[in-house]
Design a protein around this motif. Structure first.
Motif, short mmCIF file in Angstrom:
data_model
loop_
_atom_site.label_atom_id
_atom_site.label_comp_id
_atom_site.label_asym_id
_atom_site.label_seq_id
_atom_site.Cartn_x
_atom_site.Cartn_y
_atom_site.Cartn_z
N SER A 78 -8.99 9.04 1.32
CA SER A 78 -9.26 8.14 0.19
C SER A 78 -10.46 8.67 -0.57
O SER A 78 -11.46 9.07 0.02
CB SER A 78 -9.53 6.71 0.69
N GLY A 79 -10.35 8.69 -1.91
CA GLY A 79 -11.44 9.13 -2.75
C GLY A 79 -11.41 10.62 -3.05
O GLY A 79 -10.77 11.42 -2.36
N LEU A 120 -5.35 9.84 -1.55
CA LEU A 120 -5.28 8.63 -2.35
C LEU A 120 -6.56 8.43 -3.15
O LEU A 120 -7.62 8.93 -2.77
CB LEU A 120 -5.04 7.41 -1.45
N PRO A 121 -6.49 7.66 -4.23
CA PRO A 121 -7.72 7.31 -4.94
C PRO A 121 -8.65 6.50 -4.03
O PRO A 121 -8.25 6.06 -2.94
CB PRO A 121 -7.22 6.45 -6.11
N GLY A 148 -3.74 3.42 -9.15
CA GLY A 148 -3.38 4.58 -8.35
C GLY A 148 -2.91 5.78 -9.14
O GLY A 148 -2.14 6.60 -8.61
N LYS A 149 -3.35 5.93 -10.37
CA LYS A 149 -2.87 7.05 -11.19
C LYS A 149 -3.22 8.41 -10.60
O LYS A 149 -2.33 9.27 -10.48
CB LYS A 149 -3.42 6.93 -12.61
N PRO A 150 -4.45 8.70 -10.19
CA PRO A 150 -4.74 10.03 -9.64
C PRO A 150 -4.27 10.14 -8.19
O PRO A 150 -4.61 9.30 -7.35
CB PRO A 150 -6.27 10.13 -9.74
N GLN A 151 -3.47 11.14 -7.88
CA GLN A 151 -2.92 11.33 -6.53
C GLN A 151 -2.96 12.81 -6.17
O GLN A 151 -3.02 13.68 -7.05
CB GLN A 151 -1.47 10.84 -6.45
N GLY A 152 -2.91 13.10 -4.88
CA GLY A 152 -2.85 14.47 -4.41
C GLY A 152 -2.09 14.59 -3.11
O GLY A 152 -2.00 13.62 -2.35
#
Length: 490
Positions: A256-257, A314-315, A293-297
């Motif tokens: 997260s983050g 996750l954000p 939750g727009k930014p994801q990886g």
């Protein structure tokens, strides 16, 4: 600005490289709470033999013809049949005393309950004779072998989570062990130099690390094992070491983050540092057309044993974590556990209910992004005008009558799906899903729900709160979901 991709496309990307972990066979005593890895059929019929449904006397029905309290039929008692015994065949013109659940003797076709005889219920010596005071028909008070299930009949399907009742049923059909899906080992990593352990005094600029507790709990609630919980600072070097240790005992890493575009986001820095062949970490970042939750990886981390352990990033804002876990991580856990994920691209796992509810208040939505709003079940709209508008609102094809039976939901916070609204999360019973093309939700609009627990039973109506704009639910119209887009997520 990078183009956003639909949530279903991103989930497909995350799931594509994942392979189910190897299933194992467990004794039933150890299988409670696990998930079946294969379809199960009955090894024996249920009941395994025809047995008595009453304490009484096994008879041939024809031998009781004409029996009544005034004209009893007297039969000699040739034996006792306790539960667990294999009885001798019944000779015509005789009876055998039999207990509930005991195997019916060959030749008998009915049971006379003890209350319809001259005998007293309870433990007593076997009588020489018995008065039958009621005529019986063939089949009375008996349970036929296989009347519940026959040998070879299907019992449970792969993917069934084994409750206490399910384990009991498996034992009843003659099984002593079953193949169950692997319990996925998940390493939880929260990033950020500003994070502090829960309960510690906060210095200026620091915040409690609530995400690690949230993720560890979600992992357990989804049937996986939280293998480790760790925290990383804001350097690529520190994060790389934390991820390496996390990968050693995990099948999946969830962070997260650090997935946004900040100057100190460690995951993006780590991705830059590991470009090229021989990298220990591979990370790809995207913008997903969802809120929050727009930014994801996602990508992988090379463990010390050479395995490529998948990682989902996750954000950092808590509501984003909950929504992202529910829609992205949960399908990944299901894929690793060998469950069907063929229809999970929208965040709903196969076999889960897909309930619908009505919006009790109105709110705006973010342009071009699928919205997932934490909601709770409430009463109908407080304003008569709103209720009247609902009568003419948007209905599904089921018609107005079916629409009127749907429960009402209200966002758990007046700011809707703001990604930082962690304190209101415990009140959420589901996520209401608003399609990307919907510009605003009106009172009475039907919304699909994603469950946040095993039950979506509506709770009693919640009292409305007097707010500045009148006695209604959360003032989502004034704040608006679109008024609180994802703040820079760590």
């Amino acid at each position: 600005m990078a183009q956003m991709i639909p949530l279903e496309d991103y989930v497909t990307r995350v799931l594509e490289p994942l392979s189910p972990l190897e299933a194992s066979r467990l004794a039933l005593g150890d299988a409670h709470g696990r998930v079946l890895a294969e379809d199960v059929t009955a090894a024996v019929p249920v009941p395994p033999w025809t047995n008595s449904a009453m304490d009484g006397y096994a008879v041939r029905a024809e031998d009781t013809t004409g029996a009544s309290p005034q004209t009893p039929v007297v039969l000699p008692v040739s034996g006792d049949v306790p539960a667990g015994a294999a009885p001798q065949p019944l000779v015509a013109g005789t009876t055998q005393r039999i207990m509930t659940g005991a195997m019916l003797p060959e030749g008998a076709d009915a049971v006379v309950k003890v209350e319809d005889t001259d005998q007293v219920p309870g433990p007593h010596p076997l009588p020489d004779r018995v008065e039958i005071r009621a005529a019986v028909r063939p089949g009375l008070s008996i349970r036929r072998a296989g009347e519940d299930l026959g040998a070879g009949d299907p019992v449970m399907a792969a993917g069934t989570r084994l409750s206490a009742a399910a384990v009991s049923a498996l034992a009843s059909v003659g099984l002593g062990s079953v193949r169950v899906a692997a319990r996925v080992r998940v390493a939880v990593v929260s990033t950020g130099a500003e994070l502090r352990d829960a309960g510690h005094v906060l210095k200026p600029g620091t915040i409690p690390d609530s995400n690690s507790l949230l993720l560890a709990g979600l992992v357990a609630e989804h049937g996986a094992v939280c293998a480790s919980v760790s925290r990383s600072g804001d350097t690529a070097e520190d994060l790389a070491e934390v991820l390496r240790r996390a990968a050693s005992g995990a099948d999946l890493i969830v962070t997260s983050g650090g997935v946004s575009a900040g100057a100190f986001d460690p995951l993006t820095m780590l991705a830059e540092a590991n470009r090229g062949g021989g990298a220990a970490v591979r990370l790809d970042f995207v913008k997903v057309a969802m809120q929050p939750g727009k930014p994801q990886g996602h990508g992988w981390v090379r463990a010390d044993d050479g395995r490529r352990v998948p990682i989902i990033c996750l954000p950092g804002n808590p509501v984003s974590v909950l929504v992202s876990f529910t829609t992205i991580v949960a399908p990944a856990l299901a894929r690793l556990a060998g469950q069907d994920t063929s229809d999970s691209s929208d965040g709903m796992l196969p076999g889960r209910p897909r309930p619908t509810a009505r919006a009790a208040v109105a709110w705006r939505t973010p342009p071009g992004r699928r919205q997932h709003v934490p909601v709770r079940f409430t009463g109908p709209p407080a304003h008569p005008a709103a209720a009247e508008a609902d009568k003419h609102g948007n209905h599904a094809e089921g018609g107005a009558e079916e629409h009127a039976c749907l429960p009402w939901v209200t966002p758990t916070h007046r700011l809707g799906s703001g990604s930082h609204l962690v304190a209101s999360l415990p009140a959420a019973q589901a996520l209401a899903v608003v399609a990307a093309e919907v510009e605003a939700v009106e009172v009475g609009d039907e919304l699909p729900l994603i469950a946040l627990s095993d039950s979506l039973s509506p709770s009693p109506p919640v009292r409305t709160v007097e707010l500045a704009d009148g006695p209604r639910g959360p003032a989502v119209e004034s704040g608006g979901a679109s008024a609180t887009p994802d703040s820079p997520t760590r």
